[in-house]
Motif scaffolding. Structure first.
Motif, PDB file in Angstrom:
ATOM      1  N   UNK A 242      30.850  43.565  28.101  1.00 12.75           N
ATOM      2  CA  UNK A 242      31.489  44.233  26.981  1.00 12.75           C
ATOM      3  C   UNK A 242      32.902  43.701  26.857  1.00 12.75           C
ATOM      4  N   UNK A 243      33.252  43.197  25.690  1.00 12.76           N
ATOM      5  CA  UNK A 243      34.572  42.637  25.451  1.00 12.76           C
ATOM      6  C   UNK A 243      35.463  43.693  24.813  1.00 12.76           C
ATOM      7  N   UNK A 244      36.524  44.051  25.508  1.00 10.60           N
ATOM      8  CA  UNK A 244      37.509  44.996  24.985  1.00 10.60           C
ATOM      9  C   UNK A 244      38.869  44.336  24.938  1.00 10.60           C
ATOM     10  N   UNK A 245      39.731  44.854  24.080  1.00 10.16           N
ATOM     11  CA  UNK A 245      41.063  44.253  23.922  1.00 10.16           C
ATOM     12  C   UNK A 245      41.832  44.249  25.223  1.00 10.16           C
ATOM     13  N   UNK A 246      41.662  45.280  26.042  1.00 11.53           N
ATOM     14  CA  UNK A 246      42.402  45.359  27.297  1.00 11.53           C
ATOM     15  C   UNK A 246      41.848  44.424  28.363  1.00 11.53           C
ATOM     16  N   UNK A 247      40.665  43.853  28.140  1.00  6.73           N
ATOM     17  CA  UNK A 247      40.028  42.999  29.136  1.00  6.73           C
ATOM     18  C   UNK A 247      40.194  41.509  28.828  1.00  6.73           C
ATOM     19  N   UNK A 248      40.914  41.197  27.769  1.00  4.98           N
ATOM     20  CA  UNK A 248      41.057  39.801  27.360  1.00  4.98           C
ATOM     21  C   UNK A 248      42.277  39.177  28.014  1.00  4.98           C
ATOM     22  N   UNK A 249      42.324  37.835  28.073  1.00 12.13           N
ATOM     23  CA  UNK A 249      43.520  37.167  28.599  1.00 12.13           C
ATOM     24  C   UNK A 249      44.771  37.584  27.842  1.00 12.13           C
ATOM     25  N   UNK A 250      45.914  37.586  28.538  1.00 13.77           N
ATOM     26  CA  UNK A 250      47.144  38.124  27.953  1.00 13.77           C
ATOM     27  C   UNK A 250      47.581  37.380  26.695  1.00 13.77           C
TER      28      UNK A 250
END
Length: 516
Positions: free
Chosen positions: A304-312
């Protein structure tokens, strides 16, 4: 003058004159003809025709013939008249070969190590740059309902083409105004090698209760076809069955997608190439893996791709509808490394992900420079493990290296949306793009990085081209579906299907470029 009187008596004055005019008979003269006697001697005959002309027939061929062999007569006496015996200086020849031996060996070694002709194949056929439309396929009932072609796929044999009819939900800004999930749609297949092909009468038509967004044929089983629905469900059909072709489905559970499934793809499961898993990507941000279990599709894994889990450094744009900026719109696995895949998201940034990431909650490893809008399509190169293409609403195609965030090339191919981009399976430097103007572009990076090598008018002025796929078995065939409900099959010439000399090296050079 006096008149002569009749009677016997004469006067004295008339006596002399009477003696002069006395009647008498003289002997005739006879002169012989010398001309007639001469002609008689020569046996000449008087006639209007000339004398008989003597003739004789002469054949085309001579009366006598003789075979002349290609080789000279081996008999010594036969050769003496043509040439003198050649004297060979064996000692001088040997001396010459010894003098040039080092030079010749050096040049041969140099040529042997050269890569000038790597990948070069002799082509005896005439080169041409024509692109022909072989087929115009359509399903009139779907066109009457104003349904659009949302996806196309070739089967494992390269003979059967499938297309899905539905509504391209991402084209509309007010999806909430209509219940697209319950809109009726169709899956149609045509066998292009079947005798008596009817382009307006598919071999198989499957009614589907929800709009179909994506299709993918199984890579080794020609009759298995997977589809992703607007409702979030996944189905697998057996196209060899005319009655009840659905064989597997996910159903609607907590494990399934909750938003439209925009991409489905069969990917090898580790070392088991004959048993690939089905992967799906949807606007809910989930990338899920499925496998057959007890007659249905069961969840085997995913992310699941969430905004908080993406590279900075991920620069995701906010969406007007307030939906998640990481809604996945496209998915592509690397053919050279099935553990690596790229996703396109609504926020505009392509993301590099891996199935071997230690933390399954954060599969994204690298975020690439974003497009000026949602990414609609990504495509990994079949010839280089680090290259992929992306396109989106900004009308640009980006050529990326998975080793750096900035694109290697940015090509403005359309003033409208670009809905699909695909690498050629035969040419390392060739790709195709589907444009909102109703045009299919063929781009050859080996010839120009500024303009397409060819542009085919698919549905100009009638709507965009939504999808396209190359035929991996027959790379000269390219299928494209548009908003009018028409699928066109284009035949590409040898110029677009045969790999050129040093083409792979050129691709390697593109991949090695660094952009800041």
């Amino acid at each position: 003058m006096g008149t002569r009187r009749a009677g016997g008596g004469k006067s004295a004055g008339e006596a002399p004159f009477a003696a002069m005019f006395t009647d008498g008979t003289a002997l005739g003269a006879d002169v012989k003809s010398l001309w007639r006697s001469a002609r008689s001697t020569r046996c000449e005959a008087k006639s209007c025709q000339t004398g008989k002309i003597s003739t004789a027939e002469a054949a085309v061929q001579s009366h006598t013939s003789q075979d002349a062999a290609v080789q000279m007569d081996q008999r010594r006496n036969a050769a003496q008249g043509f040439q003198q015996e050649v004297y060979v200086d064996d000692t001088g020849l040997l001396s010459f070969l010894q003098r040039v031996e080092d030079t010749v060996t050096k040049e041969l070694n140099k040529n042997w190590k050269s890569h000038a002709f790597d990948g070069f194949e002799v082509n005896w056929r005439e080169q041409n740059k024509t692109v022909l439309c072989l087929h115009r396929l359509s399903y009139p009932e779907a066109q009457q309902q104003k349904l659009q072609v949302t996806s196309v796929s070739w089967n494992a044999t390269g003979a059967v083409l499938a297309c899905s009819y539905g509504q391209c939900g991402f084209l509309f800004s007010s999806l909430e105004d209509g219940d697209w999930s319950t809109a009726k749609s169709y899956v149609c297949t045509w066998n292009l090698e079947r005798r008596g092909l009817n382009p307006q009468h598919p071999d198989l038509v499957v009614d589907v209760p929800s709009s179909i967004m994506s299709l993918a044929f199984h890579p080794s089983q020609p009759s298995l076809l997977a589809g992703g629905l607007f409702s979030g469900e996944l189905l697998v059909w057996d196209t060899s069955r005319t009655e009840d072709p659905v064989v597997w489905r996910t159903g609607m559970t907590d494990d399934t997608h909750t938003e439209p499934v925009y991409q489905v793809s069969w990917v090898p499961d580790g070392q088991r190439w004959s048993c690939p898993r089905l992967w799906s990507a949807a606007l809910d941000g989930k990338v899920l893996s499925w496998q057959e279990q007890e007659g249905r599709l069961a969840l085997a894994g995913g992310f699941t791709l969430g905004a908080s889990q993406l590279p900075r450094r991920a620069e995701l744009r906010k969406l007007a509808r307030g939906k998640a900026a990481v809604g996945v719109t496209s998915l592509s696995f690397s053919p050279l490394d099935p553990c690596v895949f790229v996703v396109g998201v609504e926020g505009g940034s392509p993301l590099k992900c891996s199935t071997t990431t230690v933390s399954c909650w954060a599969p994204a490893e690298l975020a690439f420079a974003p497009h000026a809008g949602p990414v609609y399509s990504v495509s990994c190169s079949p010839f280089h493990r680090n290259l992929f293409l992306s396109c989106g609403t900004d009308g640009q195609v980006h050529l990326h290296s998975m080793l750096q965030p900035q694109p290697l090339l940015s090509l403005q191919l359309s003033q409208q949306y670009l809905f699909c981009v695909r690498w050629s399976p035969a040419r390392p430097l060739l790709f195709a793009a589907a444009a909102g103007e109703g045009v299919v572009h063929l781009f050859d990076l080996g010839k120009s990085s500024q303009k397409p090598a060819a542009s085919m008018e698919q549905a100009v002025g009638q709507g965009p081209v939504h999808c396209l796929e190359f035929n991996c078995r027959q790379p000269q065939l390219l299928a494209a579906g548009d908003a009018t409900g028409m699928v066109r099959v284009w035949q590409l010439s040898s110029d677009f299907t045969e790999q050129g000399a040093r083409e792979l090296k050129h691709l390697e050079q593109l991949a090695s470029e660094t952009r800041g």
